[in-house]
Design a protein around this motif. Structure first.
Motif, PDB file in Angstrom:
ATOM      1  N   PRO A  83     -39.583 -11.351  30.249  1.00 59.95           N
ATOM      2  CA  PRO A  83     -39.213 -10.088  30.900  1.00 59.95           C
ATOM      3  C   PRO A  83     -38.035  -9.360  30.237  1.00 59.95           C
ATOM      4  N   LEU A  84     -37.442  -9.940  29.179  1.00 55.65           N
ATOM      5  CA  LEU A  84     -36.207  -9.384  28.639  1.00 55.65           C
ATOM      6  C   LEU A  84     -36.400  -8.037  27.951  1.00 55.65           C
ATOM      7  N   ARG A  85     -37.646  -7.670  27.655  1.00 52.07           N
ATOM      8  CA  ARG A  85     -37.834  -6.349  27.047  1.00 52.07           C
ATOM      9  C   ARG A  85     -37.548  -5.224  28.031  1.00 52.07           C
ATOM     10  N   TRP A  86     -37.464  -5.551  29.321  1.00 54.63           N
ATOM     11  CA  TRP A  86     -37.101  -4.544  30.326  1.00 54.63           C
ATOM     12  C   TRP A  86     -35.605  -4.596  30.678  1.00 54.63           C
ATOM     13  N   LEU A  87     -34.874  -5.453  29.988  1.00 55.18           N
ATOM     14  CA  LEU A  87     -33.467  -5.650  30.330  1.00 55.18           C
ATOM     15  C   LEU A  87     -32.647  -4.388  30.038  1.00 55.18           C
ATOM     16  N   ARG A  88     -31.957  -3.923  31.043  1.00 58.77           N
ATOM     17  CA  ARG A  88     -31.106  -2.739  30.890  1.00 58.77           C
ATOM     18  C   ARG A  88     -29.671  -3.134  30.527  1.00 58.77           C
ATOM     19  N   GLY A  89     -29.225  -4.233  31.052  1.00 57.30           N
ATOM     20  CA  GLY A  89     -27.874  -4.699  30.778  1.00 57.30           C
ATOM     21  C   GLY A  89     -27.592  -5.997  31.512  1.00 57.30           C
ATOM     22  N   TYR A  90     -26.410  -6.513  31.356  1.00 57.31           N
ATOM     23  CA  TYR A  90     -26.055  -7.780  31.998  1.00 57.31           C
ATOM     24  C   TYR A  90     -24.557  -7.882  32.202  1.00 57.31           C
ATOM     25  N   ILE A  91     -24.178  -8.771  33.117  1.00 55.69           N
ATOM     26  CA  ILE A  91     -22.779  -9.126  33.350  1.00 55.69           C
ATOM     27  C   ILE A  91     -22.711 -10.640  33.225  1.00 55.69           C
ATOM     28  N   LEU A  92     -21.898 -11.108  32.291  1.00 51.97           N
ATOM     29  CA  LEU A  92     -21.786 -12.543  32.034  1.00 51.97           C
ATOM     30  C   LEU A  92     -20.390 -13.021  32.407  1.00 51.97           C
ATOM     31  N   ARG A  93     -20.341 -14.055  33.211  1.00 54.63           N
ATOM     32  CA  ARG A  93     -19.066 -14.633  33.623  1.00 54.63           C
ATOM     33  C   ARG A  93     -19.134 -16.141  33.484  1.00 54.63           C
ATOM     34  N   TRP A  94     -18.097 -16.743  32.921  1.00 53.73           N
ATOM     35  CA  TRP A  94     -18.057 -18.186  32.730  1.00 53.73           C
ATOM     36  C   TRP A  94     -17.342 -18.853  33.897  1.00 53.73           C
ATOM     37  N   ASP A  95     -17.922 -19.980  34.357  1.00 52.91           N
ATOM     38  CA  ASP A  95     -17.338 -20.691  35.494  1.00 52.91           C
ATOM     39  C   ASP A  95     -17.659 -22.173  35.373  1.00 52.91           C
ATOM     40  N   GLU A  96     -17.234 -22.937  36.355  1.00 49.55           N
ATOM     41  CA  GLU A  96     -17.473 -24.383  36.395  1.00 49.55           C
ATOM     42  C   GLU A  96     -18.068 -24.777  37.735  1.00 49.55           C
ATOM     43  N   LYS A  97     -18.963 -25.743  37.724  1.00 50.90           N
ATOM     44  CA  LYS A  97     -19.442 -26.338  38.974  1.00 50.90           C
ATOM     45  C   LYS A  97     -20.171 -27.631  38.648  1.00 50.90           C
ATOM     46  N   GLY A  98     -20.388 -28.449  39.668  1.00 48.74           N
ATOM     47  CA  GLY A  98     -21.216 -29.633  39.528  1.00 48.74           C
ATOM     48  C   GLY A  98     -22.645 -29.278  39.894  1.00 48.74           C
ATOM     49  N   PHE A  99     -23.573 -29.403  38.969  1.00 52.19           N
ATOM     50  CA  PHE A  99     -24.961 -29.029  39.238  1.00 52.19           C
ATOM     51  C   PHE A  99     -25.674 -30.072  40.093  1.00 52.19           C
ATOM     52  N   VAL A 100     -25.127 -31.273  40.125  1.00 51.59           N
ATOM     53  CA  VAL A 100     -25.674 -32.351  40.958  1.00 51.59           C
ATOM     54  C   VAL A 100     -24.548 -32.863  41.845  1.00 51.59           C
ATOM     55  N   VAL A 101     -24.864 -33.152  43.115  1.00 54.48           N
ATOM     56  CA  VAL A 101     -23.850 -33.639  44.055  1.00 54.48           C
ATOM     57  C   VAL A 101     -23.187 -34.897  43.514  1.00 54.48           C
ATOM     58  N   GLY A 102     -21.860 -34.891  43.493  1.00 54.24           N
ATOM     59  CA  GLY A 102     -21.117 -36.030  42.994  1.00 54.24           C
ATOM     60  C   GLY A 102     -20.855 -35.996  41.503  1.00 54.24           C
ATOM     61  N   GLN A 103     -21.461 -35.044  40.820  1.00 53.03           N
ATOM     62  CA  GLN A 103     -21.283 -34.923  39.370  1.00 53.03           C
ATOM     63  C   GLN A 103     -20.034 -34.107  39.050  1.00 53.03           C
ATOM     64  N   ASP A 104     -19.399 -34.400  37.931  1.00 53.46           N
ATOM     65  CA  ASP A 104     -18.223 -33.640  37.519  1.00 53.46           C
ATOM     66  C   ASP A 104     -18.587 -32.190  37.256  1.00 53.46           C
ATOM     67  N   LYS A 105     -17.609 -31.306  37.408  1.00 51.71           N
ATOM     68  CA  LYS A 105     -17.828 -29.896  37.110  1.00 51.71           C
ATOM     69  C   LYS A 105     -18.057 -29.709  35.614  1.00 51.71           C
ATOM     70  N   THR A 106     -18.988 -28.805  35.285  1.00 50.66           N
ATOM     71  CA  THR A 106     -19.231 -28.477  33.887  1.00 50.66           C
ATOM     72  C   THR A 106     -19.308 -26.962  33.743  1.00 50.66           C
TER      73      THR A 106
END
Length: 419
Positions: A256-279
């Motif tokens: 679908p990226l050929r319809w992409l008008r723009g984006y907002i990118l922000r870097w953050d941290e979180k644990g994707f699995v419960v009990g897992q360290d933030k990445t």
């Protein structure tokens, strides 16, 4: 004349404990921050915005006034107020002649200072709760005020709770205020001024970019995307950024990226699995030009399929490279990699934004307003309250796409050109 026993009984009935004052001080009390310096008011506005997800019942409408009575907001308001005023709970002048005089509940309630009203409003949240800071931790909210206050409360909780059951008098007031004076002396001041001013500049750029994005009907998608090593281990921001940049570049010719008008990118941290360290991960808001063909496409599934093909192809090329010095922008990454894609609602703190995807039409003033006035400041100023371990201070966490040079070409900002 009234008998002496009756006089004594009358004095006893006038006595009031701090615990009883908690109820009296909360009646019809509205907590605002107009007494504080402008930069502190701006800071507390951002605190209230971040705290929308904990409002009960959530979410609220974009047009509603943001509530300002939660535990998190009152902690921040109390700390900011205490930085600017003496640690005094009551407007009472204590003299030898009045030190032992009993006062009515109304007298003490009416004599509360602004700081006193805020403190007892805050303390009502803390009293009788085993883990009062759980909701703040769930939000992932972290500020120097919260860190300082949590440390103070856990160290002084026993004394504060004990004082709650004491009758209010000159001695107990002095003990209470002595505890708060100690906290005032330990408070870190001016911890956010510089960062807040920098984020104000970022938000100005973000707002201008959003004007371009919303010139047409659009579909907005939000996702959390993390790239890691296939055989274990995490990638740095530089490595993940390079992969993401290449993914967006290669994907421009496919749906679908050929319809992409723009984006907002922000870097953050979180644990994707419960009990897992933030990445580290990319919090990516994708804005697509609304097209009738998009209605028949599952954008998240389509992105997921393309990501898999993109990564499988790259890993195959890497394995087949004899000297492991394959060319291209990803040549410096000497490993096979994998990804995690986590679709998100745009923002569950506001009713108008609580969907995935979010359609914003040019004629829809309500949704446009919610996106511009709630989501954009949320995604920009979130960095104020979610520090990343080891992050280089000068490196911005927010990156925007560029407006196209022509209506047919979308030019992506180089990842080093930060907003």
């Amino acid at each position: 004349l009234m008998p002496q026993g009756a006089l004594l009984q009358k004095d006893i009935t006038k006595q009031i404990t701090f615990d009883e004052l908690l109820t009296l001080s909360m009646r019809k009390k509205i907590f605002d921050c107009q007494h504080l310096p402008q930069i502190a008011q701006n800071y507390l506005d951002k605190v209230a915005l971040m705290d929308l997800r904990s409002v009960l019942p959530p979410p609220i409408s974009h047009k509603n006034k943001i509530p300002r009575s939660s535990l998190l907001y009152l902690i921040e308001l109390f700390c900011e107020t205490l930085k600017t005023v003496p640690a005094k709970l009551f407007n009472i002048v204590i003299t030898p002649a009045t030190s032992n005089k009993n006062r009515s509940p109304k007298f003490y309630s009416d004599s509360l200072t602004r700081l006193g009203h805020i403190w007892f409003g805050l303390f009502k949240h803390l009293k009788g709760v085993d883990y009062p800071f759980t909701q703040i931790e769930i939000l992932g909210f972290e500020s120097q005020n919260v860190i300082d206050f949590r440390s103070f409360f856990y160290s002084k909780a026993g004394e504060l709770l004990d004082l709650c059951n004491h009758t209010i008098g000159s001695e107990t007031i002095q003990k209470y205020e002595e505890i708060l004076r100690g906290f005032k002396a330990s408070l870190n001041v001016n911890t956010y001024n510089k960062q807040l001013k920098e984020l104000d500049k970022s938000f100005e750029k973000l707002s201008k970019y959003a004007e371009y994005l919303l010139e047409k009907d659009v579909l907005v998608y939000r996702l959390h995307l993390k790239f890691g090593r296939l055989h274990g281990g995490n990638f740095s921001k530089k490595e993940q950024s390079a992969i993401l940049t290449e993914f967006l570049r290669v994907g421009r010719s496919t749906q679908p990226l050929r319809w992409l008008r723009g984006y907002i990118l922000r870097w953050d941290e979180k644990g994707f699995v419960v009990g897992q360290d933030k990445t580290l991960y990319a919090d990516l808001t994708l804005i697509f030009n609304y097209d009738s063909e998009l209605q028949s496409i599952d954008i998240y599934q389509s992105l997921d399929s393309f990501l898999k093909r993109f990564i499988d192809q790259r890993n195959e090329n890497y394995r087949n490279s004899e000297d492991l010095s394959h060319g291209g922008s990803l040549a410096f990454i000497k490993a096979e990699f994998t990804y995690l894609l986590d679709p998100q609602v745009i923002w569950d703190g506001v009713i108008e934004l609580s969907s995935k995807p979010l359609k914003i039409e040019t004629i829809d003033k309500v949704t446009r307003g919610a996106f511009k006035e709630k989501y954009l400041p949320y995604i920009c100023y979130k960095s104020l309250f979610s520090p990343i371990q080891g992050w280089v201070p000068k490196e911005k966490r927010l990156t925007l796409g560029h407006k196209p040079k022509s209506k047919h070409v979308l030019v992506k900002k180089n990842d080093d050109e930060q907003s």
